[in-house]
Motif scaffolding. Structure first.
Motif, mmCIF file in Angstrom:
data_model
loop_
_atom_site.group_PDB
_atom_site.id
_atom_site.type_symbol
_atom_site.label_atom_id
_atom_site.label_comp_id
_atom_site.label_asym_id
_atom_site.label_seq_id
_atom_site.Cartn_x
_atom_site.Cartn_y
_atom_site.Cartn_z
ATOM 1 N N ALA A 214 -1.294 -1.336 -2.738
ATOM 2 C CA ALA A 214 -0.901 -1.553 -4.164
ATOM 3 C C ALA A 214 -0.257 -3.049 -4.180
ATOM 4 O O ALA A 214 -0.350 -3.572 -5.356
ATOM 5 C CB ALA A 214 0.276 -0.600 -4.555
ATOM 6 N N HIS A 215 0.046 -3.708 -3.353
ATOM 7 C CA HIS A 215 0.458 -5.002 -3.394
ATOM 8 C C HIS A 215 -0.405 -6.121 -3.186
ATOM 9 O O HIS A 215 -0.202 -7.378 -3.203
ATOM 10 C CB HIS A 215 1.825 -5.325 -2.251
ATOM 11 C CG HIS A 215 3.035 -4.626 -2.542
ATOM 12 N ND1 HIS A 215 3.295 -3.002 -2.262
ATOM 13 C CD2 HIS A 215 4.095 -4.872 -2.959
ATOM 14 C CE1 HIS A 215 4.473 -2.829 -2.607
ATOM 15 N NE2 HIS A 215 4.926 -3.967 -3.124
ATOM 16 N N LEU A 216 -1.762 -5.693 -2.961
ATOM 17 C CA LEU A 216 -2.779 -6.681 -2.879
ATOM 18 C C LEU A 216 -3.108 -7.070 -4.185
ATOM 19 O O LEU A 216 -3.097 -6.160 -5.013
ATOM 20 C CB LEU A 216 -3.878 -5.946 -2.156
ATOM 21 C CG LEU A 216 -3.793 -5.541 -0.692
ATOM 22 C CD1 LEU A 216 -4.829 -4.904 -0.232
ATOM 23 C CD2 LEU A 216 -3.358 -6.852 0.163
ATOM 24 N N PRO A 217 -3.302 -8.502 -4.423
ATOM 25 C CA PRO A 217 -3.593 -8.732 -5.877
ATOM 26 C C PRO A 217 -4.536 -8.220 -6.584
ATOM 27 O O PRO A 217 -4.759 -8.183 -7.771
ATOM 28 C CB PRO A 217 -3.683 -10.474 -5.522
ATOM 29 C CG PRO A 217 -3.935 -10.440 -4.267
ATOM 30 C CD PRO A 217 -3.485 -9.250 -3.325
ATOM 31 N N GLY A 218 -5.980 -7.734 -6.031
ATOM 32 C CA GLY A 218 -6.810 -7.347 -6.727
ATOM 33 C C GLY A 218 -6.864 -5.769 -6.922
ATOM 34 O O GLY A 218 -8.122 -5.230 -7.423
ATOM 35 N N VAL A 219 -5.932 -5.398 -6.479
ATOM 36 C CA VAL A 219 -5.965 -3.704 -6.978
ATOM 37 C C VAL A 219 -5.213 -3.590 -8.121
ATOM 38 O O VAL A 219 -4.077 -3.930 -8.541
ATOM 39 C CB VAL A 219 -4.904 -3.098 -5.725
ATOM 40 C CG1 VAL A 219 -4.633 -1.461 -6.135
ATOM 41 C CG2 VAL A 219 -5.372 -3.174 -4.398
ATOM 42 N N THR B 135 -13.447 1.158 -12.743
ATOM 43 C CA THR B 135 -14.644 0.573 -12.056
ATOM 44 C C THR B 135 -15.691 0.223 -13.192
ATOM 45 O O THR B 135 -16.198 -0.814 -13.062
ATOM 46 C CB THR B 135 -15.194 1.550 -11.169
ATOM 47 O OG1 THR B 135 -14.382 1.554 -9.951
ATOM 48 C CG2 THR B 135 -16.359 0.955 -10.268
ATOM 49 N N ARG B 136 -15.954 1.110 -14.153
ATOM 50 C CA ARG B 136 -17.014 0.863 -15.124
ATOM 51 C C ARG B 136 -16.457 -0.359 -15.806
ATOM 52 O O ARG B 136 -17.498 -1.116 -16.255
ATOM 53 C CB ARG B 136 -17.213 2.307 -16.042
ATOM 54 C CG ARG B 136 -18.118 2.012 -17.017
ATOM 55 C CD ARG B 136 -18.097 3.140 -17.918
ATOM 56 N NE ARG B 136 -17.033 3.096 -18.971
ATOM 57 C CZ ARG B 136 -17.099 2.402 -19.939
ATOM 58 N NH1 ARG B 136 -18.150 1.712 -20.245
ATOM 59 N NH2 ARG B 136 -16.161 2.488 -20.757
ATOM 60 N N LEU B 137 -15.345 -0.555 -15.984
ATOM 61 C CA LEU B 137 -14.786 -1.442 -17.014
ATOM 62 C C LEU B 137 -14.756 -2.891 -16.245
ATOM 63 O O LEU B 137 -14.007 -3.689 -16.666
ATOM 64 C CB LEU B 137 -13.569 -1.125 -17.851
ATOM 65 C CG LEU B 137 -13.695 -0.075 -18.900
ATOM 66 C CD1 LEU B 137 -12.247 0.443 -19.262
ATOM 67 C CD2 LEU B 137 -14.448 -0.440 -19.867
ATOM 68 N N LYS B 138 -14.856 -2.790 -14.919
ATOM 69 C CA LYS B 138 -14.687 -3.869 -14.023
ATOM 70 C C LYS B 138 -13.517 -4.490 -14.105
ATOM 71 O O LYS B 138 -13.111 -5.692 -14.187
ATOM 72 C CB LYS B 138 -15.669 -5.088 -14.613
ATOM 73 C CG LYS B 138 -17.210 -4.867 -14.602
ATOM 74 C CD LYS B 138 -17.916 -5.803 -14.962
ATOM 75 C CE LYS B 138 -19.505 -5.552 -15.210
ATOM 76 N NZ LYS B 138 -20.393 -4.637 -14.007
ATOM 77 N N LYS B 139 -12.426 -3.632 -13.789
ATOM 78 C CA LYS B 139 -11.064 -3.922 -13.637
ATOM 79 C C LYS B 139 -10.461 -4.388 -12.445
ATOM 80 O O LYS B 139 -9.430 -4.723 -12.092
ATOM 81 C CB LYS B 139 -10.007 -2.713 -14.357
ATOM 82 C CG LYS B 139 -10.336 -2.275 -15.562
ATOM 83 C CD LYS B 139 -9.644 -3.196 -16.492
ATOM 84 C CE LYS B 139 -9.912 -3.122 -17.898
ATOM 85 N NZ LYS B 139 -9.179 -3.626 -18.930
ATOM 86 N N GLY B 140 -11.469 -4.183 -11.213
ATOM 87 C CA GLY B 140 -10.922 -4.307 -9.916
ATOM 88 C C GLY B 140 -10.846 -2.893 -8.911
ATOM 89 O O GLY B 140 -11.449 -2.095 -9.497
ATOM 90 N N VAL B 141 -9.973 -3.388 -7.902
ATOM 91 C CA VAL B 141 -10.016 -2.037 -7.171
ATOM 92 C C VAL B 141 -9.163 -0.990 -7.606
ATOM 93 O O VAL B 141 -8.081 -1.094 -8.022
ATOM 94 C CB VAL B 141 -9.266 -2.437 -5.985
ATOM 95 C CG1 VAL B 141 -9.161 -1.482 -4.768
ATOM 96 C CG2 VAL B 141 -10.180 -3.637 -5.048
ATOM 97 N N SER B 142 -9.615 0.326 -7.619
ATOM 98 C CA SER B 142 -8.981 1.630 -7.710
ATOM 99 C C SER B 142 -8.729 2.117 -6.373
ATOM 100 O O SER B 142 -9.878 2.749 -5.896
ATOM 101 C CB SER B 142 -9.466 2.195 -8.934
ATOM 102 O OG SER B 142 -9.573 2.046 -10.314
ATOM 103 N N ASN C 235 -2.763 -0.397 -14.278
ATOM 104 C CA ASN C 235 -3.076 -1.618 -14.900
ATOM 105 C C ASN C 235 -2.644 -2.799 -14.173
ATOM 106 O O ASN C 235 -2.107 -3.846 -14.961
ATOM 107 C CB ASN C 235 -2.597 -1.459 -16.268
ATOM 108 C CG ASN C 235 -2.982 -0.247 -17.118
ATOM 109 O OD1 ASN C 235 -3.950 0.278 -16.471
ATOM 110 N ND2 ASN C 235 -2.212 0.385 -18.079
ATOM 111 N N GLY C 236 -2.500 -3.010 -13.123
ATOM 112 C CA GLY C 236 -2.209 -4.092 -12.359
ATOM 113 C C GLY C 236 -0.967 -4.265 -11.975
ATOM 114 O O GLY C 236 -0.409 -5.351 -11.753
ATOM 115 N N ILE C 237 -0.070 -3.404 -12.575
ATOM 116 C CA ILE C 237 1.451 -3.608 -12.704
ATOM 117 C C ILE C 237 2.210 -2.591 -11.619
ATOM 118 O O ILE C 237 1.931 -1.313 -11.652
ATOM 119 C CB ILE C 237 2.113 -3.405 -13.838
ATOM 120 C CG1 ILE C 237 1.485 -4.494 -15.051
ATOM 121 C CG2 ILE C 237 3.630 -3.199 -13.846
ATOM 122 C CD1 ILE C 237 1.656 -4.220 -16.200
ATOM 123 N N LEU C 238 2.694 -3.002 -10.664
ATOM 124 C CA LEU C 238 3.797 -2.078 -9.696
ATOM 125 C C LEU C 238 4.706 -1.060 -10.536
ATOM 126 O O LEU C 238 5.244 -1.768 -11.369
ATOM 127 C CB LEU C 238 4.415 -2.613 -8.809
ATOM 128 C CG LEU C 238 3.320 -3.361 -7.456
ATOM 129 C CD1 LEU C 238 4.155 -4.542 -6.659
ATOM 130 C CD2 LEU C 238 2.620 -2.233 -6.712
#
Length: 167
Positions: free
Chosen positions: A84-89, A117-124, A163-166
């Motif tokens: 979760a702390h990695l920036p692309g997640v 993934t479909r919306l190209k948001k990064g790593v899930s 949504n990219g927020i811890l």
């Protein structure tokens, strides 16, 4: 016209916390649109129940017959918190499938990951905490109870990053 982009889904066991960790970090660093499902049963189940990176302190395995000793064997890895702390997640969660209620929550998490993934948001990243009644030498019901009593305190269920927020 339908979206013809390939969707990448990776399914692995908790060995991904060691063998696959470098690759996972590279995927996150490069912000690749991917869904990762990691099943954590605390053991390398397909190789005879050896200690895994997630094996709990004091837990016995074929390669730690007296239990995992943190001083000499290291602490169990909390993969979801680490990832979760990695920036692309974009999304990181830990779920379980040991009851119908939990299986429905896990299904929703997987659907959310696929949509990301479909919306190209990064790593899930979805960690599925599961039992291993044969490796733990318990009945299925006993292993579910043991999982609730011993795994969930160390590996709590729920979202870690949304949504990219811890959280």
């Amino acid at each position: 016209m339908a979206d013809q982009t390939k969707k990448i889904i990776v399914i692995q066991g908790d060995g991904g916390a060691t063998i696959g960790l470098q690759h996972l970090m590279e995927v996150a660093r490069r912000n690749i649109d991917i869904t990762l499902l990691v099943f954590n049963n605390l053991l390398y189940g397909m190789t005879g129940g050896q200690m895994a990176p997630t094996t709990l302190e004091g837990m016995m395995s074929s390669t730690s017959p007296y239990g995992r000793e943190v001083k000499t064997m290291g602490s169990p890895i909390k993969m979801t918190e680490l990832v979760a702390h990695l920036p692309g997640v974009y999304y990181a969660t830990r779920q379980s499938i040991h009851t119908h209620k939990h299986a429905r929550k896990a299904k929703k998490a997987i659907q959310k990951a696929f949509e990301n993934t479909r919306l190209k948001k990064g790593v899930s990243f979805i960690e599925i905490v599961s039992n291993c009644n044969s490796g733990w030498k318990m009945t299925p019901n006993e292993s579910n109870i043991w999982m609730e009593e011993h795994m969930f305190p160390y590996f709590p269920l729920g979202d870690i990053k949304v949504n990219g927020i811890l959280k």
